[in-house]
Design an enzyme around this catalytic site. Structure first.
Site, PDB file in Angstrom:
ATOM      1  N   ASN A   1       0.851  -1.185   0.000  1.00 31.24           N
ATOM      2  CA  ASN A   1       0.000   0.000   0.000  1.00 31.24           C
ATOM      3  C   ASN A   1       0.887   1.234   0.000  1.00 31.24           C
ATOM      4  OD1 ASN A   1      -0.331  -1.356   2.833  1.00 31.24           O
ATOM      5  ND2 ASN A   1      -0.962   0.688   3.343  1.00 31.24           N
ATOM      6  N   ASP A   2       0.689   2.185   0.871  1.00 30.83           N
ATOM      7  CA  ASP A   2       1.259   3.538   0.724  1.00 30.83           C
ATOM      8  C   ASP A   2       2.735   3.609   0.332  1.00 30.83           C
ATOM      9  OD1 ASP A   2      -1.056   3.465   2.194  1.00 30.83           O
ATOM     10  OD2 ASP A   2      -0.242   4.500   3.916  1.00 30.83           O
TER      11      ASP A   2
ATOM     12  N   GLN B   1       4.660   0.348   2.013  1.00 31.36           N
ATOM     13  CA  GLN B   1       4.000  -0.536   2.956  1.00 31.36           C
ATOM     14  C   GLN B   1       3.913  -1.908   2.292  1.00 31.36           C
ATOM     15  OE1 GLN B   1       2.093   0.386   6.331  1.00 31.36           O
ATOM     16  NE2 GLN B   1       4.190   1.046   5.979  1.00 31.36           N
TER      17      GLN B   1
ATOM     18  N   ASP C   1       1.653   8.231  10.607  1.00 33.04           N
ATOM     19  CA  ASP C   1       2.098   8.658   9.275  1.00 33.04           C
ATOM     20  C   ASP C   1       2.901   9.964   9.287  1.00 33.04           C
ATOM     21  OD1 ASP C   1       0.568   6.449   8.630  1.00 33.04           O
ATOM     22  OD2 ASP C   1      -1.144   7.614   7.929  1.00 33.04           O
TER      23      ASP C   1
HETATM   24  C1  FRU Z   1      -3.132   4.381   4.744  1.00 26.87           C
HETATM   25  C2  FRU Z   1      -2.724   3.650   6.013  1.00 26.87           C
HETATM   26  C3  FRU Z   1      -1.848   4.511   6.879  1.00 26.87           C
HETATM   27  C4  FRU Z   1      -1.085   3.504   7.669  1.00 26.87           C
HETATM   28  C5  FRU Z   1      -0.862   2.426   6.659  1.00 26.87           C
HETATM   29  C6  FRU Z   1      -0.842   1.038   7.207  1.00 26.87           C
HETATM   30  O1  FRU Z   1      -3.368   3.535   3.685  1.00 26.87           O
HETATM   31  O2  FRU Z   1      -3.860   3.216   6.704  1.00 26.87           O
HETATM   32  O3  FRU Z   1      -2.555   5.426   7.669  1.00 26.87           O
HETATM   33  O4  FRU Z   1       0.114   3.999   8.172  1.00 26.87           O
HETATM   34  O5  FRU Z   1      -1.909   2.535   5.724  1.00 26.87           O
HETATM   35  O6  FRU Z   1      -0.508   0.108   6.241  1.00 26.87           O
END
Ligand code: FRU
Length: 576
Positions: free
Chosen positions: A142-143, A159, A270
């Protein structure tokens, strides 16, 4: 029942002890201890997404190292092999304590040590592999995290769940590029530890060694992340942590005094850090709770004090905070505060408080685009953003990886034709280097209810269209089974029904379409509005062009250029 099994393989010493939790049946969950003495970099773990979830604890010479859950193969061909990094423990006794494993699971006999990451021969050749968008070799992403440029190299972190196609076990994966196009994926940079799994965050180059981390000639690269520990597994709440690299981003060390910011409220997380030259301090933007964020200040990157709050952004998570010169005018700099789903505020910042001068705005609409972050320390001052093309989950079903990033894009603040200062988003110039064969169409009239085809051959393309809407009420553009519509009277553009308000300037619609095997990004009016979408291509369909239909009157294609895009072969990662 208790059984003990030991066997030897070349390069791979394994001892296996199993404790069944149940006496009955073939599939009783058991706990086993698998012992290896690593002599290679990775242990490949066979994963089958339909297998039950097992729990793995790694101990080295009896000392806890990490824990994760994964679906170890019970029987049949694994969906893919995940990489467990073991090279750092060469010659030591590494125990994998595996809980909830099916008694008859074949996985333990399929574990293989290797100096290369798994699937070396098939990786990047999968049916739905993005061809010029970043995706991880295996596992969920993800991010984007820790985006930073240093010494000619773009570093991206992400991520990552290294052990599954689903979210979990959050770890910072790492990849580098020298051109923002070709990425080399490296072993994980930041692994979970007893303080928690590693959630999103950012990175900076500490040019003046304000952290004191510098060892040799390389400036320290300093990274900020959230330790997520709200689970039964770790039993405490989210805090902020720091890691750094003293060798230009090759290896990473966690700060021994973590966490650097204790838990404050809710799911605070974050951290995004930026240098504020006017007040000579580092600024950290943090998501706090609900739709609220806060700013913190520090002179050494290690000790932070809260400066102010930013409330009611209209979204949550993943802040970004940066200055931009309005229309390129260095004497008119505004600050942008950005949140997870792309809501942003424009305002001023005095080193303490951010004063918004707009309500929450957006220039990206729905679609698959979330948790965007901009690079720190870009050499030419561009504000380059990468975003996670979230969801569209079904798209990558059956693949060993899940999700991709958007193409890198440049953010600018410009005055719209309607006279408002707004954020514009455009693909980075670098992307043009992937352009191949060009098809061009100039000055073609489209009569009412007529469709004109702008031909191109291939699934990957970059297109620039200039269409005069003339007397049409609607324009309907079909390409790669996607539909883009412009509604003249109601002033909106839509991609597959995802609508964004859009006013034209003198009846001209400008579109840039970036199409990869599984995604389309639409940039309208030079980036005033953008919509991104992930899709699963229909197998066997040969795409022949972009069809433009005019409805309710005639329109005209003033100019359309379509370039075939080259596929970018990601490099097989180095193990060093
Ligand atoms: C956004 C999020 C962030 C967090 C991360 C966890 O997509 O929820 O806030 O740090 O993903 O994977």
């Amino acid at each position: 029942m208790r059984s003990v099994l030991s066997f030897f393989l070349p390069f791979f010493f394994v001892s296996l002890s199993a404790m069944a939790d149940s006496e009955d049946g073939m599939h009783a969950p058991i706990s086993i201890i698998k012992t290896i003495v690593p002599n290679k970099e990775f242990l490949h773990l066979p994963i089958t997404m339909s297998a039950p979830l097992t729990w793995v604890r790694v101990e080295v010479d009896g000392v806890w190292q990490q824990e994760f859950d994964c679906r170890l193969t019970v029987t049949g061909k694994p969906d893919f092999f995940a990489n467990l990094q073991v090279g750092q423990w060469k010659g030591k006794k590494v125990e994998l304590i595996i809980e909830k494993l099916s008694e008859d699971a074949e996985a333990p006999s399929l574990f293989v040590q290797s100096d290369t990451m798994a699937q070396e021969n098939t990786v990047y050749k999968e049916a739905y592999r993005p061809q010029f968008h970043f995706s991880a070799r295996t596992g969920w992403i993800n991010d984007p995290n820790g985006l930073v440029h240093y010494d000619g190299v773009w570093h991206i972190f992400f991520q990552h769940n290294p052990y599954s196609w689903d979210w979990g076990n959050m770890t910072w994966g790492h990849a580098t590029s020298t051109d923002l196009l070709h990425w080399t994926e490296h072993p994980a940079a930041i692994q979970p530890d007893k303080l928690g799994t590693i959630f999103s965050g950012s990175g900076v180059v500490d040019w003046n060694n304000s952290s004191g981390f510098q060892k040799g000639t390389d400036k320290p690269l300093v990274f900020f992340f959230t330790y997520d520990g709200p689970s039964a597994r770790y039993g405490h709440r989210a805090t902020q942590g720091l890691a750094y690299s003293t060798d230009g981003g090759k290896t990473f060390v966690k700060y021994e005094k973590n966490p650097i910011i204790p838990h404050i409220i809710g799911g605070n997380r974050d951290p995004k850090v930026i240098w504020h030259k006017e007040s000579k301090q580092w600024i950290l933007a943090l998501y706090m709770d609900r739709e609220d964020y806060a700013l913190f200040g520090s002179t050494n990157l290690k000790e932070w004090k809260q400066l102010s709050e930013i409330k009611n952004l209209g979204c949550s998570e993943c802040p970004d905070f940066f200055p931009l010169a309005v229309n390129g005018d260095a004497n008119n700099v505004k600050w942008v505060f950005w949140g997870g789903n792309g809501k942003y505020l424009i305002g001023s910042f005095d080193g303490n408080n951010f004063k918004p001068e707009t309500p929450p705005l957006t220039n990206k609409y729905g679609g698959n685009d979330y948790a965007a972050m901009t690079f720190s320390d870009t050499p030419d001052g561009r504000r380059i953003q990468l975003s996670w093309m979230n969801h569209g989950e079904g798209v990558f079903r059956g693949m060993p990886f899940n999700h991709q990033f958007t193409i890198p894009r440049v953010l600018t603040l410009r005055t719209t034709p309607q006279g408002q200062v707004r954020l514009y988003t455009e693909p980075v110039e670098e992307l043009k280097k992937l352009r191949g064969k060009l098809e061009e169409v100039t000055n073609v009239k489209i009569e009412d209810n007529e469709t004109v085809l702008i031909p191109h051959d291939g699934e990957l393309f970059d297109a620039e269209l200039r269409i005069n809407v003339g007397s049409a009420n609607r324009l309907v553009i079909n390409t790669v089974d996607r539909t883009i519509e412009y509604n003249v009277a109601e002033k909106w553009i839509a991609l597959d029904g995802i609508r964004a308000p859009l006013e034209l300037n003198e009846g001209m619609l400008n579109l840039r379409l970036i199409v990869d095997r599984t995604s389309i990004e639409v940039f309208a009016q030079d980036g005033e509005v953008q919509i991104a979408k992930v899709f699963r291509p229909k197998g066997g369909v040969v795409y022949t062009g972009i069809a433009v239909e005019s409805i309710g009157g005639s329109a005209g294609i003033e100019n359309a250029k379509v370039w075939k895009m080259q596929s970018v072969t990601c490099k097989i990662p180095s193990t060093s």
